[in-house]
Design a protein around this motif. Structure first.
Motif, mmCIF file in Angstrom:
data_model
loop_
_atom_site.group_PDB
_atom_site.id
_atom_site.type_symbol
_atom_site.label_atom_id
_atom_site.label_comp_id
_atom_site.label_asym_id
_atom_site.label_seq_id
_atom_site.Cartn_x
_atom_site.Cartn_y
_atom_site.Cartn_z
ATOM 1 N N ARG A 1 0.829 -1.196 0.000
ATOM 2 C CA ARG A 1 0.000 0.000 0.000
ATOM 3 C C ARG A 1 0.865 1.248 0.000
ATOM 4 O O ARG A 1 0.501 2.278 -0.494
ATOM 5 N N ARG A 2 2.040 1.173 0.614
ATOM 6 C CA ARG A 2 2.931 2.324 0.696
ATOM 7 C C ARG A 2 4.350 1.827 0.479
ATOM 8 O O ARG A 2 4.751 0.804 0.981
ATOM 9 N N SER A 3 5.108 2.572 -0.250
ATOM 10 C CA SER A 3 6.462 2.159 -0.575
ATOM 11 C C SER A 3 7.380 3.374 -0.551
ATOM 12 O O SER A 3 6.933 4.488 -0.693
ATOM 13 N N LEU A 4 8.645 3.138 -0.383
ATOM 14 C CA LEU A 4 9.650 4.193 -0.423
ATOM 15 C C LEU A 4 10.708 3.770 -1.424
ATOM 16 O O LEU A 4 11.294 2.709 -1.297
ATOM 17 N N LEU A 5 10.916 4.581 -2.448
ATOM 18 C CA LEU A 5 11.909 4.269 -3.467
ATOM 19 C C LEU A 5 13.146 5.109 -3.244
ATOM 20 O O LEU A 5 13.067 6.265 -2.873
ATOM 21 N N ARG A 6 14.297 4.541 -3.497
ATOM 22 C CA ARG A 6 15.562 5.245 -3.361
ATOM 23 C C ARG A 6 16.091 5.597 -4.742
ATOM 24 O O ARG A 6 15.780 4.970 -5.713
ATOM 25 N N GLY A 7 16.961 6.558 -4.799
ATOM 26 C CA GLY A 7 17.542 6.966 -6.065
ATOM 27 C C GLY A 7 17.095 8.368 -6.412
ATOM 28 O O GLY A 7 16.261 8.957 -5.746
ATOM 29 N N VAL B 1 7.917 13.127 -12.689
ATOM 30 C CA VAL B 1 6.983 13.288 -11.572
ATOM 31 C C VAL B 1 7.237 14.569 -10.797
ATOM 32 O O VAL B 1 8.299 15.166 -10.875
ATOM 33 N N ARG B 2 6.215 14.960 -10.053
ATOM 34 C CA ARG B 2 6.274 16.010 -9.039
ATOM 35 C C ARG B 2 5.331 15.539 -7.945
ATOM 36 O O ARG B 2 4.605 14.561 -8.126
ATOM 37 N N VAL B 3 5.303 16.198 -6.824
ATOM 38 C CA VAL B 3 4.385 15.816 -5.758
ATOM 39 C C VAL B 3 2.958 15.907 -6.307
ATOM 40 O O VAL B 3 2.592 16.892 -6.943
ATOM 41 N N GLY B 4 2.194 14.863 -6.119
ATOM 42 C CA GLY B 4 0.830 14.787 -6.632
ATOM 43 C C GLY B 4 0.705 14.025 -7.939
ATOM 44 O O GLY B 4 -0.401 13.681 -8.354
ATOM 45 N N SER B 5 1.835 13.763 -8.610
ATOM 46 C CA SER B 5 1.789 13.008 -9.863
ATOM 47 C C SER B 5 1.264 11.604 -9.627
ATOM 48 O O SER B 5 1.518 10.998 -8.583
ATOM 49 N N MET B 6 0.538 11.084 -10.618
ATOM 50 C CA MET B 6 0.059 9.707 -10.580
ATOM 51 C C MET B 6 0.441 9.012 -11.878
ATOM 52 O O MET B 6 0.549 9.658 -12.926
ATOM 53 N N ALA B 7 0.651 7.706 -11.793
ATOM 54 C CA ALA B 7 0.941 6.912 -12.984
ATOM 55 C C ALA B 7 0.381 5.512 -12.798
ATOM 56 O O ALA B 7 0.401 4.960 -11.699
ATOM 57 N N CYS B 8 -0.130 4.959 -13.888
ATOM 58 C CA CYS B 8 -0.593 3.576 -13.897
ATOM 59 C C CYS B 8 0.582 2.694 -14.300
ATOM 60 O O CYS B 8 1.468 3.123 -15.046
ATOM 61 N N PHE B 9 0.579 1.462 -13.813
ATOM 62 C CA PHE B 9 1.655 0.536 -14.167
ATOM 63 C C PHE B 9 1.118 -0.875 -14.320
ATOM 64 O O PHE B 9 0.043 -1.221 -13.851
ATOM 65 N N HIS B 10 1.910 -1.671 -15.022
ATOM 66 C CA HIS B 10 1.630 -3.088 -15.228
ATOM 67 C C HIS B 10 2.830 -3.848 -14.681
ATOM 68 O O HIS B 10 3.961 -3.535 -15.008
ATOM 69 N N THR C 1 3.855 11.319 -3.035
ATOM 70 C CA THR C 1 3.445 12.115 -1.883
ATOM 71 C C THR C 1 4.527 13.084 -1.415
ATOM 72 O O THR C 1 4.216 14.080 -0.775
ATOM 73 N N SER C 2 5.799 12.787 -1.707
ATOM 74 C CA SER C 2 6.873 13.736 -1.402
ATOM 75 C C SER C 2 8.128 13.370 -2.180
ATOM 76 O O SER C 2 8.339 12.214 -2.536
ATOM 77 N N SER D 1 20.915 12.301 -0.015
ATOM 78 C CA SER D 1 20.125 11.080 -0.186
ATOM 79 C C SER D 1 18.831 11.439 -0.901
ATOM 80 O O SER D 1 18.124 12.343 -0.476
ATOM 81 N N GLN D 2 18.546 10.759 -1.985
ATOM 82 C CA GLN D 2 17.357 11.026 -2.772
ATOM 83 C C GLN D 2 16.264 10.024 -2.404
ATOM 84 O O GLN D 2 16.474 8.815 -2.506
ATOM 85 N N PHE D 3 15.111 10.517 -1.964
ATOM 86 C CA PHE D 3 13.980 9.671 -1.611
ATOM 87 C C PHE D 3 12.714 10.189 -2.261
ATOM 88 O O PHE D 3 12.517 11.392 -2.398
ATOM 89 N N THR D 4 11.861 9.265 -2.643
ATOM 90 C CA THR D 4 10.550 9.575 -3.178
ATOM 91 C C THR D 4 9.548 8.743 -2.405
ATOM 92 O O THR D 4 9.651 7.530 -2.365
ATOM 93 N N ASP D 5 8.598 9.398 -1.759
ATOM 94 C CA ASP D 5 7.520 8.677 -1.071
ATOM 95 C C ASP D 5 6.362 8.548 -2.039
ATOM 96 O O ASP D 5 5.976 9.533 -2.684
ATOM 97 N N ILE D 6 5.818 7.334 -2.123
ATOM 98 C CA ILE D 6 4.669 7.105 -2.974
ATOM 99 C C ILE D 6 3.633 6.273 -2.226
ATOM 100 O O ILE D 6 3.970 5.512 -1.328
#
Length: 101
Positions: A14-20, A58-67, A79-80, A88-93
């Motif tokens: 439901r919630r993930s944190l990506l690095r990079g 992306v920017r905060v609020g961006s959405m994307a569909c995936f397969h 989300t951030s 350190s580069q982090f993206t919360d989704i």
């Protein structure tokens, strides 16, 4: 790496944190340009009618569909983002992955 871009390979979380540098990898990604969250049918349609890529800007609020490689469809919302100058580069989704029918 492309700053301000992301590709996700979420796995049922439901919630993930990506690095990079706001980028990862995925099977197929298509930007969702509406402000309203997509449902399963809308994401499936988007993926079937638009050429998917391995990353999306992306920017905060961006959405994307995936397969996924497992045949599931989902979407994520950014989300951030950490500032581009951060060490350190982090993206919360927030991620939704639908079960197979």
């Amino acid at each position: 790496m492309v700053p301000g871009s992301i590709a996700a390979r979420p796995r049922g979380a439901r919630r993930s944190l990506l690095r990079g540098a706001q980028r990862g990898r995925g099977t197929a990604l298509v930007a969702w340009d509406s402000e309203v969250e997509p449902d399963h049918e809308q994401c499936a349609e988007q993926l079937n009618t638009h050429l998917g890529g391995r990353w999306v800007p992306v920017r905060v609020g961006s959405m994307a569909c995936f397969h996924t490689s497992g045949g599931r469809v989902g979407y994520f919302t950014v989300t951030s983002l950490s500032p581009p100058e951060a060490l350190s580069q982090f993206t919360d989704i927030t991620v939704t992955v639908w079960e197979l029918a």
